[in-house]
Design an enzyme around this catalytic site. Structure first.
Site, mmCIF file in Angstrom:
data_model
loop_
_atom_site.group_PDB
_atom_site.id
_atom_site.type_symbol
_atom_site.label_atom_id
_atom_site.label_comp_id
_atom_site.label_asym_id
_atom_site.label_seq_id
_atom_site.Cartn_x
_atom_site.Cartn_y
_atom_site.Cartn_z
ATOM 1 C CG ASN A 11 -2.020 -0.986 1.115
ATOM 2 O OD1 ASN A 11 -2.982 -0.751 0.398
ATOM 3 N ND2 ASN A 11 -1.897 -2.126 1.778
ATOM 4 C CG HIS A 63 8.830 -0.244 3.282
ATOM 5 N ND1 HIS A 63 8.322 -1.134 2.366
ATOM 6 C CD2 HIS A 63 8.085 -0.402 4.392
ATOM 7 C CE1 HIS A 63 7.314 -1.796 2.900
ATOM 8 N NE2 HIS A 63 7.154 -1.381 4.136
HETATM 9 N N1 NDP Z 1 -0.901 2.286 4.299
HETATM 10 C C1 NDP Z 1 0.026 1.499 4.821
HETATM 11 O O1 NDP Z 1 1.197 1.869 4.981
HETATM 12 C C2 NDP Z 1 -0.340 0.139 5.234
HETATM 13 C C3 NDP Z 1 -1.567 -0.361 4.943
HETATM 14 N N2 NDP Z 1 -1.900 -1.602 5.320
HETATM 15 C C4 NDP Z 1 -3.230 -2.067 4.952
HETATM 16 O O2 NDP Z 1 -4.152 -1.653 5.963
HETATM 17 C C5 NDP Z 1 -5.227 -2.593 6.029
HETATM 18 C C6 NDP Z 1 -5.383 -3.099 7.474
HETATM 19 O O3 NDP Z 1 -4.179 -3.744 7.850
HETATM 20 P P1 NDP Z 1 -4.125 -4.729 9.117
HETATM 21 O O4 NDP Z 1 -4.793 -4.102 10.277
HETATM 22 O O5 NDP Z 1 -2.741 -5.194 9.226
HETATM 23 O O6 NDP Z 1 -5.020 -5.926 8.572
HETATM 24 P P2 NDP Z 1 -5.628 -7.143 9.402
HETATM 25 O O7 NDP Z 1 -5.823 -8.238 8.423
HETATM 26 O O8 NDP Z 1 -4.809 -7.393 10.617
HETATM 27 O O9 NDP Z 1 -7.044 -6.579 9.878
HETATM 28 C C7 NDP Z 1 -8.060 -6.210 8.981
HETATM 29 C C8 NDP Z 1 -9.376 -6.656 9.580
HETATM 30 O O10 NDP Z 1 -10.442 -6.092 8.799
HETATM 31 C C9 NDP Z 1 -11.353 -7.160 8.452
HETATM 32 N N3 NDP Z 1 -12.047 -6.821 7.224
HETATM 33 C C10 NDP Z 1 -11.631 -6.978 5.947
HETATM 34 N N4 NDP Z 1 -12.557 -6.532 5.089
HETATM 35 C C11 NDP Z 1 -13.602 -6.093 5.835
HETATM 36 C C12 NDP Z 1 -14.862 -5.522 5.523
HETATM 37 N N5 NDP Z 1 -15.248 -5.306 4.252
HETATM 38 N N6 NDP Z 1 -15.688 -5.193 6.535
HETATM 39 C C13 NDP Z 1 -15.325 -5.421 7.816
HETATM 40 N N7 NDP Z 1 -14.146 -5.963 8.180
HETATM 41 C C14 NDP Z 1 -13.280 -6.288 7.198
HETATM 42 C C15 NDP Z 1 -10.447 -8.358 8.329
HETATM 43 O O11 NDP Z 1 -11.164 -9.565 8.376
HETATM 44 P P3 NDP Z 1 -10.722 -10.788 7.388
HETATM 45 O O12 NDP Z 1 -9.244 -10.930 7.525
HETATM 46 O O13 NDP Z 1 -11.505 -11.948 7.943
HETATM 47 O O14 NDP Z 1 -11.163 -10.374 6.030
HETATM 48 C C16 NDP Z 1 -9.546 -8.174 9.551
HETATM 49 O O15 NDP Z 1 -10.178 -8.601 10.729
HETATM 50 C C17 NDP Z 1 -4.876 -3.724 5.044
HETATM 51 O O16 NDP Z 1 -5.517 -3.503 3.816
HETATM 52 C C18 NDP Z 1 -3.378 -3.581 4.883
HETATM 53 O O17 NDP Z 1 -2.907 -4.099 3.650
HETATM 54 C C19 NDP Z 1 -1.047 -2.369 6.055
HETATM 55 C C20 NDP Z 1 0.189 -1.906 6.365
HETATM 56 C C21 NDP Z 1 0.669 -0.640 5.936
HETATM 57 O O1 OAA Z 2 3.464 -2.428 6.662
HETATM 58 C C1 OAA Z 2 4.257 -2.552 5.709
HETATM 59 O O2 OAA Z 2 5.473 -2.784 5.852
HETATM 60 C C2 OAA Z 2 3.824 -2.285 4.324
HETATM 61 C C3 OAA Z 2 2.564 -2.896 3.967
HETATM 62 O O3 OAA Z 2 2.184 -3.946 4.441
HETATM 63 C C4 OAA Z 2 1.771 -2.180 2.983
HETATM 64 O O4 OAA Z 2 2.188 -1.104 2.529
HETATM 65 O O5 OAA Z 2 0.708 -2.682 2.630
#
Ligand code: NDP
Ligand code: OAA
Length: 271
Positions: free
Chosen positions: A192, A222
């Protein structure tokens, strides 16, 4: 008091709740939602001061000032438009969903029409401040090199489609090289940050992404290199993975918390 609702109570959503619960007089966690109901109740039990309601997105937008998406790229189109149409500001963590230019323009339009703001935290990278400054002049290139332990790449569409055996990797191996548009589509839960860089900088087509699997590292690394009229900068962030989701770095949660605190602070520091 900023009333927020959080959709997605995994690594990032839970950490936001715990931190705001422990240490904020200006922000209230008003509502939480996750389709794993057990996660929501487990999280609610861990909070000492706040008692958020368990509300669906349609319900929470009637009550909160800001909706945090910390769920998944697929969820963004279900969460963000209704929140903006209800006049809520939004914070998006699954920023890769904005690689779709039609969707991106659609939500920018909604934000303008409903007078709302869209917050995109820096996440697990450093250097967004410098890139934003540098964008006031000409930028020649932006390159992101992401290095993760092979286990941090499991389940990515690119790995599955190309039948890459992550367990057999014995040394640092370049898995992917391409533009940010393709990287975000191929690794939706891993880069992301490539989307964040693209939006802050020179766009999804011109931002280059390299993804490396390295069995000898335990951190999500990164490295960003930006060259432009200003000169050149390089950042390297060695992230400790979140204990509950090794794909996600702990700094991503901290960045979301810092963004919320910035919204309620009179002091706005950095570009
Ligand atoms: N911007 C950045 O730098 C970063 C962004 N991210 C992104 O942020 C997001 C959250 O990360 P993280 O907390 O680690 O993820 P997790 O998988 O730990 O938690 C996400 C939760 O949201 C639930 N979920 C998914 N879709 C839905 C929906 N439509 N409605 C309700 N609940 C939902 C998941 O359930 P289930 O797994 O059962 O679907 C899970 O319980 C991810 O998309 C990740 O890729 C992560 C790291 C860095
Ligand atoms: O948390 C990180 O290192 C990066 C990641 O997962 C993302 O950007 O989706």
């Amino acid at each position: 008091m900023l009333k927020i609702g959080i959709v997605g109570c995994g690594a990032i959503g839970s950490q936001i709740c715990k931190s705001i619960d422990a240490d904020s007089d200006d922000i209230q966690i008003y509502a939480v939602y996750d389709h794993n109901i057990d996660f929501v109740y487990a999280l609610k039990e861990k909070l000492k001061h706040m008692k958020p309601e368990f509300l669906t997105i349609e319900e929470m937008v009637e009550h909160v000032d800001l909706v945090v998406e910390s769920a998944s790229q697929k969820s963004v189109s279900k969460i963000i438009p209704p929140a903006l149409k209800a006049g809520c500001d939004v914070m998006i963590m699954s920023i890769g969903a904005l690689a779709d230019s039609d969707f991106r323009e659609y939500i920018y339009g909604l934000a303008r029409n409903y007078n709302c703001r869209i917050y995109l935290p820096s996440g697990s990278i450093t250097g967004i401040d410098g890139l934003k400054s540098a964008m006031s002049g000409e930028i020649y290139s932006v390159t992101l090199t992401t290095k993760k332990p092979p286990s941090g790449l499991t389940g990515a569409p690119y790995i599955l489609e190309n039948e890459i055996d992550l367990e057999s990797i014995e040394s640092e191996t370049l898995i992917f090289e391409g533009n940010a548009a393709k990287a975000v589509e191929s690794f939706p839960a891993n880069v992301n940050v490539a989307a964040t860089l693209s939006i802050a900088g020179i766009g999804f087509e011109r931002t280059t992404v390299r993804i490396v699997a390295d069995p000898h590292i335990s951190r999500n690394i990164h490295e960003i290199e930006v060259e432009g009229e200003f000169g050149k900068f390089i950042t390297r962030t060695e992230n400790i993975p979140s204990p509950t989701n090794p794909k996600t770095s702990y700094l991503a949660s901290l960045s979301a918390i810092a963004t919320l605190k910035k919204i309620v602070s009179p002091l706005q520091i950095g570009t």
